[in-house]
Design a protein around this motif. Structure first.
Motif, PDB file in Angstrom:
ATOM      1  N   ALA A 130       0.800  -1.224   0.031  1.00 40.42           N
ATOM      2  CA  ALA A 130      -0.017   0.063  -0.010  1.00 40.42           C
ATOM      3  C   ALA A 130       0.867   1.071  -0.111  1.00 40.42           C
ATOM      4  CB  ALA A 130      -0.997  -0.082   1.207  1.00 40.42           C
ATOM      5  N   ILE A 131       1.817   1.142   0.788  1.00 40.95           N
ATOM      6  CA  ILE A 131       2.825   2.526   0.866  1.00 40.95           C
ATOM      7  C   ILE A 131       3.498   2.541  -0.511  1.00 40.95           C
ATOM      8  CG2 ILE A 131       4.911   3.327   2.280  1.00 40.95           C
ATOM      9  CD1 ILE A 131       4.080   1.631   4.682  1.00 40.95           C
ATOM     10  N   VAL A 132       4.054   1.499  -0.870  1.00 45.34           N
ATOM     11  CA  VAL A 132       4.734   1.674  -2.343  1.00 45.34           C
ATOM     12  C   VAL A 132       3.987   2.205  -3.372  1.00 45.34           C
ATOM     13  CG1 VAL A 132       6.415   0.541  -3.988  1.00 45.34           C
ATOM     14  CG2 VAL A 132       6.451   0.009  -1.486  1.00 45.34           C
ATOM     15  N   ASP A 185       1.298   3.905  -3.123  1.00 49.40           N
ATOM     16  CA  ASP A 185       1.199   5.451  -2.630  1.00 49.40           C
ATOM     17  C   ASP A 185       2.178   6.389  -3.116  1.00 49.40           C
ATOM     18  OD1 ASP A 185      -0.774   7.622  -1.748  1.00 49.40           O
ATOM     19  OD2 ASP A 185       0.040   7.163   0.487  1.00 49.40           O
ATOM     20  N   HIS A 186       3.460   5.931  -2.667  1.00 44.96           N
ATOM     21  CA  HIS A 186       4.458   6.531  -3.080  1.00 44.96           C
ATOM     22  C   HIS A 186       4.496   6.993  -4.484  1.00 44.96           C
ATOM     23  CE1 HIS A 186       7.205   5.902   0.687  1.00 44.96           C
ATOM     24  NE2 HIS A 186       6.078   6.552   0.853  1.00 44.96           N
ATOM     25  N   GLY A 187       3.694   6.233  -5.516  1.00 46.55           N
ATOM     26  CA  GLY A 187       3.981   6.459  -7.056  1.00 46.55           C
ATOM     27  C   GLY A 187       3.240   7.849  -7.273  1.00 46.55           C
ATOM     28  N   ALA A 190      -0.524  10.160  -8.181  1.00 46.43           N
ATOM     29  CA  ALA A 190      -1.688   9.984  -8.549  1.00 46.43           C
ATOM     30  C   ALA A 190      -1.776   9.311  -9.732  1.00 46.43           C
ATOM     31  CB  ALA A 190      -2.271  11.691  -8.881  1.00 46.43           C
ATOM     32  N   LEU A 191      -1.058   9.147 -10.742  1.00 44.96           N
ATOM     33  CA  LEU A 191      -1.150   8.332 -12.003  1.00 44.96           C
ATOM     34  C   LEU A 191      -1.320   6.858 -11.485  1.00 44.96           C
ATOM     35  CD1 LEU A 191      -1.505   7.596 -14.889  1.00 44.96           C
ATOM     36  CD2 LEU A 191       1.045   7.922 -14.921  1.00 44.96           C
ATOM     37  N   THR A 192      -0.424   6.477 -10.593  1.00 42.91           N
ATOM     38  CA  THR A 192      -0.027   5.079 -10.111  1.00 42.91           C
ATOM     39  C   THR A 192      -1.533   4.576  -9.501  1.00 42.91           C
ATOM     40  OG1 THR A 192       2.183   5.630  -9.624  1.00 42.91           O
ATOM     41  CG2 THR A 192       1.243   3.688  -8.530  1.00 42.91           C
ATOM     42  N   LEU A 193      -1.810   5.495  -8.371  1.00 44.36           N
ATOM     43  CA  LEU A 193      -3.267   4.869  -7.578  1.00 44.36           C
ATOM     44  C   LEU A 193      -4.379   4.955  -8.884  1.00 44.36           C
ATOM     45  CD1 LEU A 193      -3.118   6.757  -4.232  1.00 44.36           C
ATOM     46  CD2 LEU A 193      -2.390   4.464  -4.824  1.00 44.36           C
ATOM     47  N   SER A 194      -4.157   5.748  -9.684  1.00 42.02           N
ATOM     48  CA  SER A 194      -5.368   5.733 -10.730  1.00 42.02           C
ATOM     49  C   SER A 194      -5.319   4.413 -11.618  1.00 42.02           C
ATOM     50  CB  SER A 194      -5.129   6.835 -11.539  1.00 42.02           C
ATOM     51  OG  SER A 194      -6.401   7.262 -12.626  1.00 42.02           O
TER      52      SER A 194
END
Lengths: 328, 328
Positions: A207-209, A211-213, A215-219
């Protein structure tokens, strides 16, 4: 099939996800059950649904003693010691079980109080990422493994009362649709470090790794991230309680994981980057698990008649092969 | 809402889980679609269901050239280069997109062949642990992110034909219910390393550590282990292809994970074992992800008119905030 019925009323202390779900299930079986919840609002919510629940611990324990109830400790580890002291004082003749997710520390508290002959540990392997009475649901334990401990019977000849208690704890699990898996406390704690506590640690990490990415990553996150981080949504206090209480076994599992990940890293930075070793082994392991736990066959079954000669040997064998037992 | 329709027939090369599901969806939209599958039995299975599918690559590409189809590469990375060579030879005027799970290596192959002005990369963030035509299903892409790349428009002024191609790739994604997320190849690859490739690596690791625990351990495995290892059941060749092809970005994500796990280990062996730091941060991250990706709000939306002044700036902004774009 077990056809016996539990021989005494059930008294559940703590009505969170597990205790609350157990209360619902036992009541749905028309068995006698009452409960205690520390928060008056939670107790009131349960009463509003017609359940026999109090927020008065002393009154609840005196009642348990009076009716000879099976007391179920359904509170987090940090609350167990003081509840046991209350039980010693107010319900000195009741049999006790628990649903705490680690077993060695509870067993230690039991031994410190000389309660070995009236305690049988339990742990239903069921749950959701939610907690509290509002998360409690009917049928939560259906098909789940429910570990029932038996160290006392290995360490010495238990009393007939203890054997009867063991049977009632097994019947409680069976009544709500769970499968009874006998295991001693150390075997249990080592196992759950691998299949419950390490999964939480890895889920938090992922979850942390992610999140560190940014907005695009979570999207872009889809199924593999959603499932891989699901249990990171569990209440932090509950995750901490189970991981920290079982820190030794968790360390062993974590070190195995770290060794595998370090090997994978070394193979990734090689001239021909490869994850073959990890992926092939992981795939085989998952398939083995699916065949065992999700397959049609399910767990092996042993029929056991508690108290009969050799029954403790049967429990040891069941622990060894991860079998469920059917009490007859 | 987009009301435009895709301006050309769709030709899908490779009918595994992704290509096969896309074929089903596009056909269900009554759009013109045909496909190629290397395995004759897979092609026959699709034909048996009434789909327009061949196992003759040359004939398929000649037909694509003749009707001016949008060619969709739906094969694993190792098969892309030779397919591109065939396209150069047999379908030299067709626009090309792909659904490969890494984008930089495909882009490299495109540039080596001077195909930049007729290629727009794609990656639907959808899938299951199963693969092959038999796993293909209607509706797989509903609500999924579908990355559409645009490096070419950042690097130089693209032709009107390229802009039209970009629009058709976006419309293809929209047609099957996906959401178009613009991202350049490097941004894409870094993101998926965190939310797709690292999850696979951690799932394989967890599956192995669980398996090492033996029969009792697997017997007790419940939801957290089942979900945490789910993608370890994916075909090893596919997992290897995506992880190894994206090894640099995966290494960055893996090193972040290793650092977190080493910190957690240090805190576990301390005098007061604690996982507070990891668990609190992981919980906050998961909640942020849930709010963004699973919440009612969903992804931010940008309306874009391709080809209009400033539209590439809009795509860059969308990439930055992980927005989906609505083409009008």
């Amino acid at each position: 099939m077990t056809t016996q019925s539990i021989s005494r009323p059930v008294c559940i202390l703590g009505l969170g996800l597990i205790g609350g779900s157990l209360l619902r299930d036992v009541a749905a079986c028309d068995a006698s059950v009452f409960g205690f919840n520390r928060s008056p609002s939670g107790a009131q919510a349960a009463r509003d649904e017609g359940f026999d629940v109090s927020d008065d611990l002393e009154a609840t324990l005196l009642r348990a003693q009076e009716v000879g109830a099976l007391i179920v400790l359904a509170v987090p580890m940090p609350a167990v010691a003081s509840l046991l002291d209350d039980i010693v004082r107010l319900a000195p003749d009741c049999g006790v079980t628990d649903v705490v997710s680690v077993k060695a520390q509870v067993w230690e508290l039991i031994k410190q109080r000389g309660m070995e002959d009236r305690y049988v540990g339990g742990h239903p392997m069921a749950g959701t990422a939610d907690s509290g009475w509002s998360a409690a649901q009917l049928g939560l334990f259906k098909g789940a493994a429910w570990v029932v401990t038996f160290d006392h019977a290995v360490e010495r000849e238990p009393s007939q009362e203890w054997v009867n208690l063991w049977v009632d704890v097994a019947l409680l699990a069976t009544m709500v649709g769970a499968q009874v898996i006998p295991a001693r406390v150390d075997a249990h704690d080592k196992a759950v470090a691998r299949i419950s506590h390490l999964p939480h640690v890895l889920a938090e990490t992922l979850a942390i790794v992610g999140d560190h990415g940014g907005a695009l990553t979570l999207s872009l996150a889809a199924g593999s991230f959603r499932d891989g981080t699901r249990v990171a949504g569990s209440a932090p206090s509950l995750v901490r309680a189970m991981c920290e209480t079982n820190h030794e076994a968790l360390l062993t599992a974590l070190d195995e994981a770290l060794a595998l990940l370090q090997d994978a890293r070394a193979n990734l930075v090689a001239d021909s980057p490869s994850v073959e070793e990890l992926v092939d082994a992981g795939y085989r392991s998952r398939i083995r698990y699916e065949a065992r736990s999700l397959g049609k066959g399910g767990r092996p079954v042993l029929r056991v008649r508690p108290g009969q000669a050799g029954w403790v040997q049967q429990l040891l064998h069941a622990e060894d092969v991860g079998a469920r037992v059917d009490v007859f």
